[in-house]
Design a protein around this motif. Structure first.
Motif, PDB file in Angstrom:
ATOM      1  N   ARG A 154       0.840  -1.214   0.000  1.00  0.00           N
ATOM      2  CA  ARG A 154       0.000   0.000   0.000  1.00  0.00           C
ATOM      3  C   ARG A 154       0.865   1.251   0.000  1.00  0.00           C
ATOM      4  O   ARG A 154       0.493   2.264  -0.588  1.00  0.00           O
TER       5      ARG A 154
ATOM      6  N   ALA B 297      -4.347   4.737  -6.161  1.00  0.00           N
ATOM      7  CA  ALA B 297      -4.484   3.999  -4.908  1.00  0.00           C
ATOM      8  C   ALA B 297      -5.896   4.150  -4.361  1.00  0.00           C
ATOM      9  O   ALA B 297      -6.522   3.193  -3.926  1.00  0.00           O
ATOM     10  N   ARG B 298      -6.403   5.369  -4.438  1.00  0.00           N
ATOM     11  CA  ARG B 298      -7.763   5.617  -3.965  1.00  0.00           C
ATOM     12  C   ARG B 298      -8.743   4.779  -4.788  1.00  0.00           C
ATOM     13  O   ARG B 298      -9.662   4.168  -4.252  1.00  0.00           O
ATOM     14  N   LEU B 299      -8.528   4.763  -6.103  1.00  0.00           N
ATOM     15  CA  LEU B 299      -9.425   3.997  -6.966  1.00  0.00           C
ATOM     16  C   LEU B 299      -9.286   2.497  -6.734  1.00  0.00           C
ATOM     17  O   LEU B 299     -10.174   1.729  -7.085  1.00  0.00           O
ATOM     18  N   ALA B 300      -8.144   2.077  -6.165  1.00  0.00           N
ATOM     19  CA  ALA B 300      -7.977   0.666  -5.818  1.00  0.00           C
ATOM     20  C   ALA B 300      -8.379   0.432  -4.363  1.00  0.00           C
ATOM     21  O   ALA B 300      -8.006  -0.579  -3.776  1.00  0.00           O
ATOM     22  N   LEU B 301      -9.123   1.385  -3.803  1.00  0.00           N
ATOM     23  CA  LEU B 301      -9.698   1.260  -2.462  1.00  0.00           C
ATOM     24  C   LEU B 301      -8.668   1.168  -1.354  1.00  0.00           C
ATOM     25  O   LEU B 301      -8.875   0.510  -0.346  1.00  0.00           O
ATOM     26  N   ILE B 302      -7.536   1.817  -1.545  1.00  0.00           N
ATOM     27  CA  ILE B 302      -6.558   1.921  -0.469  1.00  0.00           C
ATOM     28  C   ILE B 302      -6.853   3.214   0.285  1.00  0.00           C
ATOM     29  O   ILE B 302      -7.083   4.255  -0.329  1.00  0.00           O
ATOM     30  N   SER B 303      -6.861   3.155   1.600  1.00  0.00           N
ATOM     31  CA  SER B 303      -7.102   4.370   2.366  1.00  0.00           C
ATOM     32  C   SER B 303      -5.807   5.170   2.439  1.00  0.00           C
ATOM     33  O   SER B 303      -4.934   4.895   3.244  1.00  0.00           O
TER      34      SER B 303
END
Lengths: 505, 337, 318
Positions: free
Chosen positions: B209, B220-226
């Protein structure tokens, strides 16, 4: 043909331009005379934006000749031969209206025009465009988007250009402003200014232009006089006059399964018309339109992000109903979104192929806090076979893959979350033919297994061959929907340009 | 805005040169080679450079620098910068010597207090930087002042007579040994840290991450990483590692003061840069560690050649400029329209 | 509230100006017995910090950063004390041009690295910082005294009027002149939205380059003031000044994303930092609190300025 024997302002001959392996322009020629509005027409990917950038001298052609001949008037110090207005509203938000109008006109220090003359010129043009007095010292951020774009147009016009380039510049204008701008444009045309005009509205094109050059697949294929052109002939030129050849093996218009995702009263922007639609299990829905008309916004809104108002509901088939409020929630309830710009929005360049694959499903490989490369490899291998991903080793950097295989790896990333609704943003953009077919096969297979798929595509061909039904977006709302026999090339392109549009809202 | 698709990388057949450049990107070969070359230059030109004693001293100095630069590496990987590292080192050193020597707290309590203090500070850095989009440079600069200030407040201004635990100093004495090995414990601690951080980066979900966030926060956001959590944890970790360095340094120096950590901020940054960790999610800690060693060896040789501290700074700046010229230049604006 | 917010968005330096005014009032109240001559002296003491802050501002406005401003100020101080004066060059007509030219040269080097060679601003100026600190230490291994009457005059006062105020006014005069040209507008556009600026024909690279040159020029004047105040050369302060200068810029409401702010805010920011320090000393608050208060102010101001800006600059998704 020749508007009064006016001098030739711009002549492009056999211009070619490539970006890496992509040939954006193959052979484009264009001639613009003083006192004419010359429209360039073409569907997405036909190369018109690249041609405009070359005409605006923001990019250099790889080959071919570009000759600009100024009119040779005696002019003010702010004069530029070519001035361009873009689709994107390029105002500097921290500055005032008058500063934005004169932005970049002065060189590093120079202020060749007295302040008062600048204010007068800005006020005059803005008054004509906006139909009212604007407070020139107010911050530009306070204006509506339409008025901000009027500032960008004013920025071009105060330079008294010989050639004005409008790259979809009118799409951000409201109708009154647009009409006022066109009146002004007609006057400037009478004065001998040439205009290169790109627009997504057929009525604008036919109403304003003198000649129209049609582009297709990186070539300028015809230049027609406006008097000889009708919407139908132009659409036929753009589509190449070919009849629809829908692939034979295509299944009959899908008998819609149960609805799995529903949008109610969804507004993509504050001013756009509301959208109601449903995606059904087992269907592939195309999202079409000219670029920048809200197709991407629609997909994101269906993923729980960015809608102005309205609701998106996930219907589970049994009884569970989820209002989607965030992408995280959407993903949890089985909705996956694959972004369009691989480089900026989906691949992680420093990570390997398999790491890129696993990034949304890291937990599946993790034992005692550590990622088990073996499990991960095994998991990925399944997708590798199913999607026919061609790679050297799983541990190679993702950037070693071709665009098509990168996209397949990204698709695998999301398929690994076992989604029931797939939102795909132009998944086949810029990838080779073989990979495209692999992806089509995959999507058909997924649909047959009961997935609902909404797919944005900028290629007409895909809408005709892959989709069960196609919705055409215009101005951030659904303009038309086609399926079965009505899903034809002509109908789609006509809808793109708003042909058949009633009184515009 | 454009009609053109982004250029797709072709799968070319992996020729030998191709494979070589690829491994250059993956492994810190250049840094390692430079280290060997520079070390050999030292051995050939300076008497006593290759002796155990000299090597031990280099390793000790590099250990401090390397531990201090660990956090900066992680922060750089997510695209940030942590200017509070020097201050946190100073603050931790002050607190360690005061709580132990001044108040007589037991070691464990001292260390827990210092590390938690650093964790909270760092987490706040990450949260503020990500939540408000505030420039981490300024945020961490400010929190650095706060850290040193609080340490001074707690210790009542601090006095140099307050001592850190005696055994802490033994960790970094050149004469110390570790379980019979002829190196001081701090070197072993550093090697352990390298292993731990590398395992974290390469083999844990958190590591992945971090890279994803640094490569593209948007993707990263679009891959659901906070992204927010990643920032909070990474900045928190950065401060904790700096505090760790500060505790060790307190032992080495005997006590703490407000400028103890300052050199480690800029040198640590230099180690990260020379190591080749860029602000877009490329690099790792092994590179920083090698670069830290490289910098210390270069420094030692320059000292051996009789260059003054001033000359070393100049040479340093120029070398750094040359080192980064190759790989981290910004794109042309014209290409971004 | 929205009006207040809008006022802050338009004039982000207001926070620092108001804060500085309050601090000044508190200072006056806290020191009722201070002689009238006490206050002009404060302006002189403020000068070096004010110049570091002012010199750091142009590059930040253009969307960059210059970490080498502190060392530039110190270097100019050291060149005067350790090179020029010992060589018998002590006439203002020789010293001032030499020092200013040196500042312009160093600033331009930074500008070329960042704007033309496209190094990341932070890294390029960090390297230059190392080099400058090295040169400074080389020239002045130990603090050494040296001064001439006209340099000392710069921080003295005429009657109750502090001469330093006149010197601080110099960069503002330069800035005012530049505001009458298109330079400042171009710089703010280049920092605020480089893409829009480039598309409109703003010479972004040239403007950015010159912003570093301008910073170098202001920094060299700061060196004169530092010399006047210290009457000696001291290389040890270089890296501290970097950080405090940037803190003052942030406090002054200049956005580190570029395009918003100005010199006045930075001066007010420097004044705030200086007055806090002064006040705490006057109230004999333990000096240890100073750092905590600095830090909190800094974080607070950057958060405030970032959140004021957060709703703007939103482009359509591409």
């Amino acid at each position: 043909m020749n508007p009064g024997g006016a001098p030739i302002l711009l002549s492009c001959t056999e211009i070619a331009k490539s970006f890496g392996p992509t040939r954006a322009l193959v052979e484009a020629s264009l001639e613009v005379r003083g006192g004419e509005v010359h429209a360039i027409l073409g569907e997405n990917g036909s190369g018109k934006s690249t041609l405009v950038k070359i005409v605006a001298q923001m990019q250099r052609p790889d080959s071919g000749a570009l000759v600009v001949t100024p009119r040779g008037r005696s002019l003010g110090p702010a004069h530029r031969t070519v001035a361009t207005v873009f689709q994107e509203v390029l105002v500097v938000t921290g500055q005032s209206i008058v500063e934005n109008v004169w932005l970049g006109a002065d060189g590093v220090f120079g202020s060749p025009l007295p302040r008062r003359a600048k204010r007068r010129a800005a006020a005059e043009i803005l008054h004509r465009l906006c139909g009212r007095e604007l407070d020139l010292d107010a911050p530009v951020a306070r204006l509506s988007l339409s008025d901000q774009q009027a500032c960008c147009i004013a920025r071009a016009l105060v330079r008294e250009p010989d050639l004005l380039v409008l790259d979809e510049a009118t799409s951000a204008l409201d109708l009154q402003t647009r009409d006022r701008f066109f009146d002004l444009l007609r006057e400037l045309r009478a004065d001998g200014m040439g205009t290169v005009f790109i627009s997504h509205r057929m009525d604008e094109l036919l109403g304003l232009s003198d000649r129209i050059t049609v582009m297709k697949a990186g070539r300028t294929i015809a230049t027609v006089d406006r008097l000889q052109a009708t919407a139908d002939t132009l659409v036929r030129l753009m589509t190449g006059g070919t009849r629809d050849e829908r692939t034979a093996d295509r299944k009959p218009p899908a008998i819609a399964g149960r609805p799995v995702l529903r949008a109610d009263d969804l507004r993509l922007t504050r001013s756009s018309a509301p959208i109601d639609l449903a995606l059904h299990a087992g269907e592939i829905v195309g999202v079409a339109g000219l670029e920048g008309h809200g197709q991407e916004r629609l997909l994101l809104a269906l993923w729980g992000e960015g809608a102005q108002s309205g609701s998106v509901t996930r219907l589970d088939g049994t009884k569970r109903v989820d209002r989607l409020r965030s992408p995280r929630q959407a993903a949890r309830s089985g909705v996956a979104y694959v972004p369009r710009d691989r480089r900026k929005a989906s691949i992680f360049a420093p990570l390997s192929i398999v790491e890129n694959f696993a990034v949304t499903t890291l937990r599946a490989d993790t034992r005692l806090g550590l990622i088990s490369p073996k499990r991960r490899a095994r998991r990925f291998r399944g997708f590798q076979e199913r999607l026919a991903i061609r790679l050297g080793r799983q541990e190679d950097a993702i950037t070693t893959l071709s665009g098509g295989n990168q996209q397949k790896a990204i698709l695998a990333r999301w398929l690994a979350t076992e989604p029931e609704v797939l939102l795909l943003n132009d998944p086949t953009r810029g990838i080779d033919h073989g990979a495209k077919n692999d992806i089509y096969d995959l999507l058909r297979g997924l649909a047959a297994e009961g997935a609902a798929i909404a797919m944005l595509s900028s290629e007409l061909e895909e809408h005709l061959t892959v989709m069960d039904r196609v919705i055409v977006m215009r101005e951030n709302s659904v303009f038309a929907e086609f399926s079965g026999d009505s899903l034809t090339r002509e109908n789609l392109v006509s809808a793109f340009f708003g042909v058949g549009e009633e009184v515009p809202a | 805005m454009t009609d053109t698709a982004p250029a797709a990388a072709d799968t070319t057949s992996p020729t030998r040169t191709h494979r070589f450049t690829r491994s250059l990107k993956r492994y810190p070969i250049v840094q390692a080679a430079a280290l060997v070359v520079v070390f050999l230059i030292g051995v050939l030109t300076l008497d006593g450079f290759g002796t155990g004693r000299s090597i031990t001293n280099i390793l000790i100095t590099a250990s401090f620098l390397g531990i201090a630069a660990a956090g900066q590496t992680l922060v750089a990987l997510v695209g940030g910068i942590d200017m509070s590292i020097g201050a946190v080192i100073s603050a931790s050193a002050i607190l360690t010597s005061y709580l132990y020597g001044g108040l007589g707290w037991p070691d464990v309590a001292v260390f827990s207090f210092v590390l938690v203090f650093a964790l909270l500070l760092g987490a706040a850095n990450g949260y503020i930087g990500q939540r408000f989009g505030a420039n981490p440079l300024i945020v961490t600069l400010g929190s650095g002042f706060v850290a040193v200030g609080l340490a001074q407040v707690i210790s009542g201004g601090g006095s140099d007579s307050v001592k850190a635990p005696e055994w802490l100093g033994m960790l970094s004495r050149p004469v110390s040994t570790t379980f019979g090995l002829p190196v001081p414990p701090i070197v072993v601690i550093w090697i352990a840290l390298i292993v731990i951080v590398m395992v974290m980066l390469t083999s844990t979900p958190f590591g992945k991450r971090i890279y994803a966030t640094g490569a593209s926060a948007n993707a990263a956001r679009l891959a659901l990483i906070s992204v927010r959590w990643v920032w909070v944890l990474v900045f928190g970790l950065s401060s904790v590692l700096a505090a760790f360095a500060g505790i060790l340094l307190a032992g080495f120096a005997g006590s703490g003061n407000t400028t103890l950590g300052d050199p480690y901020l800029f040198l640590g940054l230099a180690a990260v840069i020379v190591g080749g960790t860029t602000l877009d999610g490329r690099g790792d800690y092994l590179r920083t560690a090698l670069a830290a060693l490289l910098l210390v060896v270069v420094q030692t040789i320059l000292v051996g050649f009789g260059f003054t501290n001033a000359d070393r700074q100049i040479i340093f700046g120029l070398l750094l400029l040359v080192a980064v010229a190759g790989y981290i230049r910004q794109p042309r604006l014209r290409d971004l329209i | 509230m929205t009006g207040f917010r809008a006022a802050l968005v338009r004039r982000p330096y207001l926070i620092a100006v108001v804060l500085a005014a309050i601090l000044l009032a508190v200072n006056v109240v806290a020191m009722p017995s201070a002689a009238a001559s006490y206050w002009p002296g404060l302006i002189a003491n403020l000068a070096p910090l004010a110049f570091v802050a002012i010199a750091s501002t142009p590059s930040v406005l253009g969307g960059g950063i210059d970490l080498s401003i502190g060392p530039q100020v110190v270097l100019s101080n050291i060149v005067i004390v350790m090179v020029l004066l010992p060589a018998g060059i002590d006439s203002p007509w020789a010293v001032i041009p030499i020092v200013l030219a040196l500042g312009i040269l160093i600033g331009t080097i930074n500008g070329v690295l960042v704007a033309l060679l496209r190094f990341p601003a932070m890294i390029a100026t960090l390297c230059v910082m190392f080099v400058l600190i090295g040169i400074a230490q080389r020239l002045a291994p130990q603090p050494a005294g040296g001064s001439t009457p006209w340099i000392e005059f710069l921080t003295s006062r005429a009657g109750l009027f502090p001469i330093a105020a006149l010197v601080i006014a110099v960069p503002f005069a330069v800035w005012l002149v530049l505001r009458r040209t298109s330079f400042v507008r171009n710089l703010l556009a280049a920092g605020g939205d480089p893409i829009a600026a480039t598309s409109a024909g703003v010479p972004v690279s040239a403007v950015r380059l010159l912003s570093y040159t301008l910073g170098g020029l202001f920094a060299s004047i700061g060196g004169l003031m530092l010399t006047s105040l210290l009457r000696s050369a001291d290389a040890s302060q270089a890296s501290t000044l970097v950080l405090i200068g940037l803190a003052a810029v942030a406090l002054g409401g200049t956005a580190f994303t570029g395009g918003r702010g100005g010199l006045l805010g930075s001066l007010a920011g420097a004044l705030c930092i200086f007055l806090i320090q002064n006040l705490l000393t006057a109230l004999s608050v333990p000096a240890v609190w100073i750092n905590v208060i600095y830090g909190l102010l800094l974080v607070g101001s950057v958060v405030l300025s970032a959140s004021l800006l957060s709703q703007k600059n939103v482009r359509q998704p591409v």
